[in-house]
Structure formats: C-alpha cells, structure tokens
Design an enzyme around this catalytic site. Sequence first.
Site, mmCIF file in Angstrom:
data_model
loop_
_atom_site.group_PDB
_atom_site.id
_atom_site.type_symbol
_atom_site.label_atom_id
_atom_site.label_comp_id
_atom_site.label_asym_id
_atom_site.label_seq_id
_atom_site.Cartn_x
_atom_site.Cartn_y
_atom_site.Cartn_z
ATOM 1 N N GLU A 1 8.172 7.913 43.781
ATOM 2 C CA GLU A 1 7.939 9.417 43.560
ATOM 3 C C GLU A 1 7.446 9.268 42.123
ATOM 4 O O GLU A 1 8.204 9.672 41.091
ATOM 5 C CB GLU A 1 9.160 10.408 43.635
ATOM 6 C CG GLU A 1 9.834 10.286 45.183
ATOM 7 C CD GLU A 1 10.618 11.375 45.271
ATOM 8 O OE1 GLU A 1 9.956 12.179 46.334
ATOM 9 O OE2 GLU A 1 11.295 12.081 44.599
ATOM 10 N N GLY B 1 6.719 18.478 42.611
ATOM 11 C CA GLY B 1 6.597 19.734 42.192
ATOM 12 C C GLY B 1 5.528 20.265 41.505
ATOM 13 O O GLY B 1 5.594 21.498 40.959
ATOM 14 N N LYS C 1 16.610 20.445 48.164
ATOM 15 C CA LYS C 1 17.013 20.383 46.762
ATOM 16 C C LYS C 1 18.154 21.727 46.639
ATOM 17 O O LYS C 1 18.852 21.740 47.658
ATOM 18 C CB LYS C 1 15.822 20.799 45.780
ATOM 19 C CG LYS C 1 14.901 19.840 45.846
ATOM 20 C CD LYS C 1 13.708 19.672 44.671
ATOM 21 C CE LYS C 1 12.649 18.501 45.022
ATOM 22 N NZ LYS C 1 11.918 18.441 43.888
ATOM 23 N N GLU D 1 15.152 14.062 39.320
ATOM 24 C CA GLU D 1 15.815 15.246 38.810
ATOM 25 C C GLU D 1 17.100 14.834 38.470
ATOM 26 O O GLU D 1 17.684 15.490 37.462
ATOM 27 C CB GLU D 1 15.799 16.571 39.816
ATOM 28 C CG GLU D 1 14.370 17.140 39.745
ATOM 29 C CD GLU D 1 13.913 17.642 41.298
ATOM 30 O OE1 GLU D 1 14.814 17.815 42.279
ATOM 31 O OE2 GLU D 1 12.604 17.910 41.329
ATOM 32 N N SER E 1 4.511 16.186 45.876
ATOM 33 C CA SER E 1 3.465 17.161 46.231
ATOM 34 C C SER E 1 2.666 16.741 47.366
ATOM 35 O O SER E 1 1.595 17.000 47.697
ATOM 36 C CB SER E 1 2.356 17.735 44.953
ATOM 37 O OG SER E 1 3.291 18.242 43.961
ATOM 38 N N ASN F 1 13.483 17.084 51.525
ATOM 39 C CA ASN F 1 14.524 17.050 50.419
ATOM 40 C C ASN F 1 14.548 18.743 50.238
ATOM 41 O O ASN F 1 13.717 19.063 49.295
ATOM 42 C CB ASN F 1 13.993 16.552 49.325
ATOM 43 C CG ASN F 1 15.289 16.549 48.008
ATOM 44 O OD1 ASN F 1 16.240 17.411 48.078
ATOM 45 N ND2 ASN F 1 14.785 16.199 46.900
ATOM 46 N N HIS G 1 17.130 10.325 42.393
ATOM 47 C CA HIS G 1 15.831 11.037 42.412
ATOM 48 C C HIS G 1 15.690 11.601 40.769
ATOM 49 O O HIS G 1 16.658 11.524 39.885
ATOM 50 C CB HIS G 1 16.441 12.341 43.111
ATOM 51 C CG HIS G 1 15.154 13.475 43.357
ATOM 52 N ND1 HIS G 1 14.684 14.121 42.210
ATOM 53 C CD2 HIS G 1 14.327 13.616 44.300
ATOM 54 C CE1 HIS G 1 13.647 14.940 42.710
ATOM 55 N NE2 HIS G 1 13.465 14.384 43.915
HETATM 56 C C1 PEP Z 1 10.838 15.534 45.705
HETATM 57 O O1 PEP Z 1 11.441 16.140 44.973
HETATM 58 O O2 PEP Z 1 11.495 14.672 46.262
HETATM 59 C C2 PEP Z 1 9.618 15.755 45.818
HETATM 60 C C3 PEP Z 1 8.685 15.024 46.494
HETATM 61 O O3 PEP Z 1 9.069 17.228 45.591
HETATM 62 P P1 PEP Z 1 7.684 17.844 45.947
HETATM 63 O O4 PEP Z 1 7.095 17.293 47.328
HETATM 64 O O5 PEP Z 1 8.220 19.196 45.765
HETATM 65 O O6 PEP Z 1 6.831 17.410 44.887
#
Ligand code: PEP
Length: 260
Positions: free
Chosen positions: A170, A176, A11, A100, A216, A9, A98
């Site tokens: 998630e 992040g 973003k 976000e 992460s 992803n 998601h």
């Molecule tokens: C995400 O935004 O779906 C995600 C898993 O981000 P990150 O790997 O940067 O934590």
Amino acid sequence: MKEKLVIGNWKMNKTFEQADDLIGDIFDLLKGFHKTTEVVICPPSLYLELATDYADAEDSNFRIGAQNCSEYKNGAYTGEISAEMLSEMEVEFCIVGHSERRKYFGETDETVAKKVDRLIEQNIIPVVCCGEQLEERKAGKHFEIVEKQVKESLFHLPANHFEHVVIAYEPVWAIGTGETATPAQAEEMHAFIRSLVEKQYGADVAYNLYILYGGSCNPKNALELFSQQDVDGGLIGGASLTASDFVAIVEAGDTAVKDN
Ligand code: PEP
C-alpha cells in the site's frame, strides 16, 4: 493466474446500525454469486460478532478479519484486544502494520513482527501492510523501504508459518487520496516483493503467497490492477464502505482470472 483475494478495511467508520445494513447488503449481493474471488471483511472490532454471525450464516460468501490486535498475549494492557480474543470471535484474518497505525499509533516493524507471531499462534492469517511515503518514492528509495518492512516484520518466520501470511503493498501516497499506483508501478513492486520471498523461502512459497494492492482501488481501476501477474487482489478502504462498489471490485477479481 491464481484466484484473487479482496479484503475490505472499514477503518473507524459506520454506526452499529449502518454496519449491520452494509454487511447485510454485501451478504445479499454476494449470495448465490458463484465467485472465485475470496472475500474478507474487516469491520471495527466492536462489530466483529455481528460480522461473524453473517459469515456463519448459510449462503454466506465471505470471511471476517480484524483491523488490529495486541502484540501481547494477555494481561494489564488497557484497551487492547488479544489475538486469542479474536480467535474466540472466529476471526480468520487480521490487518497489521497499516500505514495509519504506523503514523498515528507508533506501530513499527518490530511491533508488527510481534503481532504476526501472536496471530500465527492463534491460526489467524496476518495481512501485513508495507509501502513507501511519497518523498521516499521521489527519492527512489521505495524498494529499499519495502524490503526493510517485509524482512523485519516477516522473515523471522519459518517457512511453514510464512505460508499463512498475506502481504498488502500500500503506497502511502495512494491511500485515501484518490491517487492510485499505475498497474505497472504496482506490478513492479509486487514482483520485487515476490522475489525477496523466493530468495528466503523458495519458489513454491513465493508463488503461493498472496500479495494484495491497496491504495484508492475502486470499481474503475480494479480490473487493470488485478490483471497484473503479481497482483493477487486488493486491500480496499474507501470503496469497501459501499456494498455495490465493493462487490464490483470482487467481480473484477473474477474477471481478471477468467481473462488471463
Ligand atoms: C487502506 O486504507 O488500506 C486503503 C487501501 O484505503 P483506500 O482504498 O481508501 O485508499
């Protein structure tokens, strides 16, 4: 253990030129690599055509997904992109719900459910995200929160449609932040989600469902996470923006399957 699925992803990152370079580098690194792990790249919408051109090329080893779609079919919805438009772009997957989008754009389980319907109408696989906030985990409410998200965004589907969805767990506190769920925490929640699906749709559908971990995930921790029985791969944010890191995570998917 079934084969893994790794989704990148991007973003809202990369200029067009940088996106071209990144997808070109991933293409080159994956070319001729006889991987078993399925790879999907989700660039910003404006770069989908560029991405699907790469995915269509001979020797391509990945598929393309979008990061969002409209809950509406078409009409006066300025700025929106419909599932039908994504389908015309040959997009095969789309992330929905998601954290976000829930946080900054007011996406709810109800809108996620509508987006899921629009995508399934267009034969696009929804990648439905769920996960608790840190305070919710601290209060011991993480199972309850995830159960509500999964049921309200997906359990209206008949089994033959549910078979075409992917779920991404998630935990919001891990996205992040550099803080990853432990493999045991991920496995515990993935097994819980699978048990919910089994109760609703039966053992076969539950077994075949892909439940990805996101938060992460990086080349150092991917193998241990992917080696968990119910972790079917990863949804990767930050580490998907560097070709070598992303491909190392794909390789971890192959190794996890080989070693189990
Ligand atoms: C995400 O935004 O779906 C995600 C898993 O981000 P990150 O790997 O940067 O934590």
